[in-house]
Write an enzyme that holds these catalytic residues in place. Structure first.
Site, PDB file in Angstrom:
ATOM      1  N   HIS A   1     -31.631  92.256  53.200  1.00  0.00           N
ATOM      2  CA  HIS A   1     -31.689  90.905  52.642  1.00  0.00           C
ATOM      3  C   HIS A   1     -32.047  89.924  53.747  1.00  0.00           C
ATOM      4  O   HIS A   1     -31.368  89.856  54.764  1.00  0.00           O
ATOM      5  CB  HIS A   1     -30.328  90.524  52.033  1.00  0.00           C
ATOM      6  CG  HIS A   1     -30.100  91.154  50.693  1.00  0.00           C
ATOM      7  ND1 HIS A   1     -29.229  90.619  49.771  1.00  0.00           N
ATOM      8  CD2 HIS A   1     -30.624  92.258  50.104  1.00  0.00           C
ATOM      9  CE1 HIS A   1     -29.237  91.347  48.674  1.00  0.00           C
ATOM     10  NE2 HIS A   1     -30.076  92.364  48.864  1.00  0.00           N
TER      11      HIS A   1
ATOM     12  N   TYR B   1     -23.677  82.766  46.395  1.00  0.00           N
ATOM     13  CA  TYR B   1     -22.344  82.203  46.637  1.00  0.00           C
ATOM     14  C   TYR B   1     -22.297  80.900  45.838  1.00  0.00           C
ATOM     15  O   TYR B   1     -23.067  79.976  46.104  1.00  0.00           O
ATOM     16  CB  TYR B   1     -22.140  81.914  48.119  1.00  0.00           C
ATOM     17  CG  TYR B   1     -22.017  83.156  48.974  1.00  0.00           C
ATOM     18  CD1 TYR B   1     -23.140  83.791  49.489  1.00  0.00           C
ATOM     19  CD2 TYR B   1     -20.759  83.707  49.263  1.00  0.00           C
ATOM     20  CE1 TYR B   1     -23.032  84.943  50.276  1.00  0.00           C
ATOM     21  CE2 TYR B   1     -20.638  84.841  50.044  1.00  0.00           C
ATOM     22  CZ  TYR B   1     -21.774  85.467  50.547  1.00  0.00           C
ATOM     23  OH  TYR B   1     -21.662  86.600  51.315  1.00  0.00           O
TER      24      TYR B   1
ATOM     25  N   PRO C   1     -12.678  87.245  52.382  1.00  0.00           N
ATOM     26  CA  PRO C   1     -13.951  87.992  52.259  1.00  0.00           C
ATOM     27  C   PRO C   1     -15.188  87.107  52.114  1.00  0.00           C
ATOM     28  O   PRO C   1     -16.305  87.618  52.126  1.00  0.00           O
ATOM     29  CB  PRO C   1     -13.745  88.824  50.999  1.00  0.00           C
ATOM     30  CG  PRO C   1     -12.718  88.089  50.218  1.00  0.00           C
ATOM     31  CD  PRO C   1     -11.824  87.420  51.213  1.00  0.00           C
TER      32      PRO C   1
ATOM     33  N   LYS D   1     -16.903  89.326  56.739  1.00  0.00           N
ATOM     34  CA  LYS D   1     -16.701  89.617  58.161  1.00  0.00           C
ATOM     35  C   LYS D   1     -15.669  90.703  58.432  1.00  0.00           C
ATOM     36  O   LYS D   1     -15.466  91.083  59.587  1.00  0.00           O
ATOM     37  CB  LYS D   1     -16.283  88.333  58.897  1.00  0.00           C
ATOM     38  CG  LYS D   1     -17.388  87.278  58.957  1.00  0.00           C
ATOM     39  CD  LYS D   1     -18.636  87.817  59.606  1.00  0.00           C
ATOM     40  CE  LYS D   1     -19.818  86.882  59.465  1.00  0.00           C
ATOM     41  NZ  LYS D   1     -21.074  87.587  59.747  1.00  0.00           N
TER      42      LYS D   1
ATOM     43  N   TYR E   1     -23.626  84.119  59.752  1.00  0.00           N
ATOM     44  CA  TYR E   1     -23.654  85.075  58.638  1.00  0.00           C
ATOM     45  C   TYR E   1     -24.295  86.399  59.047  1.00  0.00           C
ATOM     46  O   TYR E   1     -23.777  87.474  58.717  1.00  0.00           O
ATOM     47  CB  TYR E   1     -24.415  84.461  57.449  1.00  0.00           C
ATOM     48  CG  TYR E   1     -24.258  85.238  56.161  1.00  0.00           C
ATOM     49  CD1 TYR E   1     -25.244  86.142  55.741  1.00  0.00           C
ATOM     50  CD2 TYR E   1     -23.126  85.095  55.367  1.00  0.00           C
ATOM     51  CE1 TYR E   1     -25.109  86.866  54.565  1.00  0.00           C
ATOM     52  CE2 TYR E   1     -22.978  85.825  54.180  1.00  0.00           C
ATOM     53  CZ  TYR E   1     -23.976  86.706  53.800  1.00  0.00           C
ATOM     54  OH  TYR E   1     -23.822  87.430  52.641  1.00  0.00           O
TER      55      TYR E   1
HETATM   56  C1  PHB Z   1     -19.405  92.439  48.070  1.00  0.00           C
HETATM   57  O1  PHB Z   1     -20.534  92.825  47.712  1.00  0.00           O
HETATM   58  O2  PHB Z   1     -18.344  93.035  47.744  1.00  0.00           O
HETATM   59  C2  PHB Z   1     -19.306  91.208  48.941  1.00  0.00           C
HETATM   60  C3  PHB Z   1     -20.478  90.654  49.443  1.00  0.00           C
HETATM   61  C4  PHB Z   1     -20.402  89.507  50.230  1.00  0.00           C
HETATM   62  C5  PHB Z   1     -19.163  88.943  50.502  1.00  0.00           C
HETATM   63  C6  PHB Z   1     -17.986  89.514  49.997  1.00  0.00           C
HETATM   64  C7  PHB Z   1     -18.058  90.651  49.205  1.00  0.00           C
HETATM   65  O3  PHB Z   1     -19.108  87.813  51.266  1.00  0.00           O
END
Ligand code: PHB
Ligand code: APR
Length: 389
Positions: free
Chosen positions: A72, A200, A292, A296, A384
């Site tokens: 990505h 997000y 989460p 990280k 990130y």
């Molecule tokens: C996930 O795909 O479980 C996931 C992806 C990004 C995040 C947290 C969880 O920031």
């Protein structure tokens, strides 16, 4: 029995460390309290920083990750019906790899088994002895039989609820913690992801995340009160709430389906200092936890593993203790930056119960600034994709 490094915990941290050490001829024994199947049944985040991708390659377990992982170059941020993209590649020259932690852990297990790596499952009553001496050992029980393992070093890779951090005397450590008054309700569904890149999302109803494992397996989350239980949420209720929190176009395009996994995870920031005591070294969730939001958890475990691996390798190659002596300070320097980013992104994107309308206006202003300012986007992108090791 005797080995060079005892690794307590057969999760990603322990397995990656064991595999890296094995490739340098350093003997390890991994002690895991669950079964391999139980460990592989855990559903965890799947965004890999470039440092972890490189470590997996160095460990000789990068092939399937590169075959099946998704590269990505950007991520999407939405608020209300607005959405904008953070071009990770343009700002940093790097992207991230989307590859489930379960698959990463499976690859590591298969590599350890192929190499004849020593792993003991269903261990109980693990105790760390004489860690503050140059002759540490570990005792543990399997069934009714107790065993002793003498070693040079102990890696505490046993997660937040493990025994390692508890083995550091209270007066020799300090713990920092922040709990958040909400959790993440997550589902896994055999449906195509709503977007090619992660979304997000935040809205007056709270945070949501649209993620994926592959083109046929989606992972979605919505913020929920920390008092909620997973049985409070039907699949239909989940999908309806998710649609209210993402932009109308994505809500319209969303393909729903039955959940094949559904769970609620609490959000916590936690750090233990120092991350070592004598010849015991804490790695990953044993030493620190992040919410989460910034993905990280696994990635800070990876940089711990890199630092500890380098220190152990220097010891066995040259007898030098410098890398090991500096481990905690070096690991904590990177961990605190990841804690900050995870806290900042969580605060930006979640609806806090005690938020005032002014606070909410500040969130929107922050998001508008991030949307319009290249320097702000670059700072976010650098965090990130992963700060340097
Ligand atoms: C996930 O795909 O479980 C996931 C992806 C990004 C995040 C947290 C969880 O920031
Ligand atoms: N003895 C042996 N094994 C133990 C003990 C113990 N006393 N206590 C815990 N364990 C095992 C757990 O069963 C688990 O398999 O240690 C392992 C720790 O693995 P994780 O909790 O996954 O921690 P870590 O390997 O550091 O990986 C960090 O995984 O949990 C996610 O969000 C976390 O993404 C992050 C990554």
């Amino acid at each position: 029995m005797r080995t060079q490094v005892v690794i307590i915990g057969g999760g990603p941290s322990g397995l990656l460390l064991a595999q890296l050490l094995h490739r340098q001829g350093i003997a390890t024994v991994v002690l895991e309290r669950r079964t391999r199947e139980y460990v592989l049944g855990r559903i965890r985040a799947g965004v890999l920083e470039r440092g972890l991708v490189a470590l997996m390659e160095q460990a000789g377990v990068g092939d399937r990750m590169h075959r099946e992982g998704l590269e990505h170059d950007g991520a999407l941020i939405s608020y209300g019906d607005q959405m904008f993209r953070i071009d990770l590649k343009a700002h940093t020259g790097n992207g991230v790899m989307v590859y489930g932690q379960t698959e990463l852990t499976r690859d590591l297990y298969e590599a350890r088994e192929a190499a004849g790596g020593e792993m003991v499952f269903n261990v109980a009553d693990v105790e760390i002895k004489d860690a503050d001496s140059d002759r540490p050992h570990v005792t543990y029980r399997v069934g009714t039989e107790t065993h002793r393992l003498d070693c040079d070093f102990i890696a505490g890779c046993d997660g937040f609820h493990g025994v390692s951090r508890q083995s550091i005397p209270p007066d020799r450590k300090r713990e920092y913690e922040k709990t958040y008054p909400f959790g993440w309700l997550g589902i896994l569904s055999e449906t195509p992801p709503v977007s090619d890149e992660l979304i997000y999302a935040t809205s007056t109803r709270g945070f949501a995340l649209c993620s994926m494992r592959n083109a046929r397996l989606s992972r979605y989350y919505i913020q929920c009160p920390d008092s909620d239980r997973v049985e409070d949420w039907s699949d239909a209720a989940f999908w309806e709430e998710l649609k209210c929190r993402i932009p109308p176009a994505q809500a319209e395009a969303l393909i729903t389906g039955p959940s094949i996994e559904k769970s609620i995870a609490p959000l916590r920031s936690f750090v233990c200092e120092p991350m070592q005591w004598g010849r015991l070294f804490l790695c990953g969730d044993a030493a620190h936890i992040v919410p989460p939001t910034g993905a990280k958890g696994l990635n800070t475990a990876a940089s711990d593993v890199q630092y500890l691996y380098a220190g152990l390798r220097a010891f066995y190659e040259d007898g030098k203790m410098g890398g090991l002596a500096a481990y905690s300070a070096k690991a904590l320097s990177r961990i605190w930056k990841a804690e900050r980013f995870s806290w900042w992104f969580s605060t930006l994107m979640h609806r806090h119960p005690e938020m005032s309308e002014f606070d909410h206006k500040m969130q929107i202003a922050d998001l508008e600034f991030l949307r319009s300012n290249a320097a702000a986007q670059k700072a976010m992108a650098e965090n990130y994709v992963g700060l340097p090791y």
